[in-house]
Design a protein around this motif. Structure first.
Motif, PDB file in Angstrom:
ATOM      1  N   GLN A 157       0.707  -1.168   0.041  1.00 20.74           N
ATOM      2  CA  GLN A 157       0.001   0.121  -0.025  1.00 20.74           C
ATOM      3  C   GLN A 157       0.814   1.234   0.011  1.00 20.74           C
ATOM      4  O   GLN A 157       0.730   2.190  -0.695  1.00 20.74           O
ATOM      5  N   LYS A 186       3.860   1.474  -1.271  1.00 17.42           N
ATOM      6  CA  LYS A 186       4.456   1.547  -2.464  1.00 17.42           C
ATOM      7  C   LYS A 186       3.373   2.328  -3.528  1.00 17.42           C
ATOM      8  O   LYS A 186       3.685   3.152  -4.425  1.00 17.42           O
ATOM      9  N   GLN A 187       2.168   1.841  -3.491  1.00 21.55           N
ATOM     10  CA  GLN A 187       1.385   2.421  -4.374  1.00 21.55           C
ATOM     11  C   GLN A 187       0.976   3.692  -4.097  1.00 21.55           C
ATOM     12  O   GLN A 187       0.990   4.368  -5.197  1.00 21.55           O
ATOM     13  N   GLU A 188       1.031   3.976  -2.864  1.00 22.42           N
ATOM     14  CA  GLU A 188       0.648   5.557  -2.548  1.00 22.42           C
ATOM     15  C   GLU A 188       2.076   6.273  -3.094  1.00 22.42           C
ATOM     16  O   GLU A 188       1.719   7.648  -3.562  1.00 22.42           O
ATOM     17  N   ALA A 197       3.824   5.513  -5.641  1.00 24.04           N
ATOM     18  CA  ALA A 197       3.853   5.568  -6.857  1.00 24.04           C
ATOM     19  C   ALA A 197       2.790   6.690  -7.501  1.00 24.04           C
ATOM     20  O   ALA A 197       2.947   7.393  -8.411  1.00 24.04           O
ATOM     21  N   ALA A 198       1.557   6.713  -6.725  1.00 20.72           N
ATOM     22  CA  ALA A 198       0.527   7.899  -7.148  1.00 20.72           C
ATOM     23  C   ALA A 198       0.852   9.128  -6.997  1.00 20.72           C
ATOM     24  O   ALA A 198       0.900  10.110  -7.829  1.00 20.72           O
ATOM     25  N   SER A 199       1.635   9.377  -5.822  1.00 19.98           N
ATOM     26  CA  SER A 199       2.369  10.529  -5.633  1.00 19.98           C
ATOM     27  C   SER A 199       3.104  11.158  -6.596  1.00 19.98           C
ATOM     28  O   SER A 199       3.222  12.249  -7.135  1.00 19.98           O
ATOM     29  N   SER A 200       4.134  10.119  -7.224  1.00 20.34           N
ATOM     30  CA  SER A 200       5.063  10.392  -8.041  1.00 20.34           C
ATOM     31  C   SER A 200       4.285  10.828  -9.472  1.00 20.34           C
ATOM     32  O   SER A 200       4.914  11.582 -10.155  1.00 20.34           O
ATOM     33  N   LEU A 201       3.187  10.028  -9.766  1.00 18.00           N
ATOM     34  CA  LEU A 201       2.601  10.340 -11.112  1.00 18.00           C
ATOM     35  C   LEU A 201       1.977  11.564 -11.128  1.00 18.00           C
ATOM     36  O   LEU A 201       1.915  12.502 -12.190  1.00 18.00           O
ATOM     37  N   ASP A 202       1.310  12.274  -9.786  1.00 18.06           N
ATOM     38  CA  ASP A 202       0.703  13.423  -9.981  1.00 18.06           C
ATOM     39  C   ASP A 202       2.044  14.652 -10.157  1.00 18.06           C
ATOM     40  O   ASP A 202       1.788  15.564 -10.780  1.00 18.06           O
ATOM     41  N   GLN A 227       4.681  14.204 -11.938  1.00 21.62           N
ATOM     42  CA  GLN A 227       4.994  14.310 -13.384  1.00 21.62           C
ATOM     43  C   GLN A 227       3.820  15.091 -14.107  1.00 21.62           C
ATOM     44  O   GLN A 227       4.105  15.813 -14.893  1.00 21.62           O
TER      45      GLN A 227
END
Length: 256
Positions: free
Chosen positions: A200, A202-204, A206-211, A213
């Motif tokens: 969980q 790691k998923q959060e 990854a989502a933070s990194s995508l935002d 970007q």
């Protein structure tokens, strides 16, 4: 003394406190097996000794019967000699009559001796008969005790095995108690929970990194537009660049 020691041994074994012996034993099964062996051996010894005692009693009884029979026979011989003496005396043969009277006296003496021997043996026979009867009762008691001990042994061993099995089952159930956090399953569940939490996280992340970007792309779009307008100004198309960006007054007029 030997008869008394046998009787004493039987009484001691019959009064033995099996429960006390078992309580003090380190291994109850071995103690029970030893008790069975002791009783079995004692019964064998008692049977042998009682058989010898009975044999001696039967010898005394046989001797007594022989003494009684001898007394009766000597009594018969005395009577016969006395009658013969009376017959000869009536016939006038005094000398021979006296001889037969003497034979009658000798027979009577033998009769009295045999009767005395028989009477002397009677108390001993009575005592030995009583001892034999007591030994038989004691022996039967030992055999009954042995049967009870064997039954008790089987019962106690069965109960001990059942208790051991129950303890093993209880220990096994305790070791796999899903509600016990210290059990293997509890530790494995905790490991799974940590892995789920890690996933969980790691998923959060990854989502933070995508935002971030996408925000970076928006920033780059703004910079590109600025560069384009600057280039238009330099090329003499500044009015177009200015027109492309509405004036604040115009914005306010449009809002009216």
């Amino acid at each position: 003394m030997a008869k008394q020691s046998i009787f004493g041994r039987i009484s001691t074994l019959l009064k033995a406190n099996t429960n006390a012996l078992l309580d003090s034993a380190e291994d109850p099964q071995k103690m029970l097996d030893q008790l069975v062996r002791d009783y079995t051996n004692s019964i064998a010894d008692a049977e042998s000794a009682i058989a010898e005692t009975i044999g001696n009693l039967r010898l005394l009884e046989r001797d007594h019967a022989e003494d009684v029979q001898a007394a009766a026979e000597w009594g018969g011989k005395a009577l016969a000699a006395s009658r013969k003496a009376d017959e000869l005396r009536r016939a006038g043969n005094t000398a021979d009559a006296d001889k037969f009277d003497n034979l009658a006296k000798i027979a009577l003496q033998r009769q009295i001796s045999s009767e005395n021997d028989a009477k002397a043996a009677e108390p001993t026979i009575a005592t030995q008969t009583e001892v034999v009867e007591k030994l038989k009762v004691g022996l039967n008691g030992m055999k009954t005790k042995l049967d009870q001990l064997k039954v008790k042994r089987s019962e106690l061993l069965a109960r001990a095995k059942t208790a051991e099995a129950q303890n093993k089952v209880a220990d096994a159930v305790k070791s796999i108690d899903v509600l016990d956090p210290t059990s293997e399953i509890g530790r494995f569940e905790e490991k799974v929970r940590r892995q789920e939490a890690l996933a969980q996280g790691k998923q959060e992340l990854a989502a933070s990194s995508l935002d971030a970007q996408f925000e970076s792309l928006d920033d780059m779009g703004q910079l590109t537009e600025v560069e384009a307008r600057l280039a238009a100004l330099k090329s003499g198309n500044g009015s177009a660049a200015v027109t492309a960006a509405p004036e604040p007054a115009a914005l306010e007029a449009g809002q009216e």
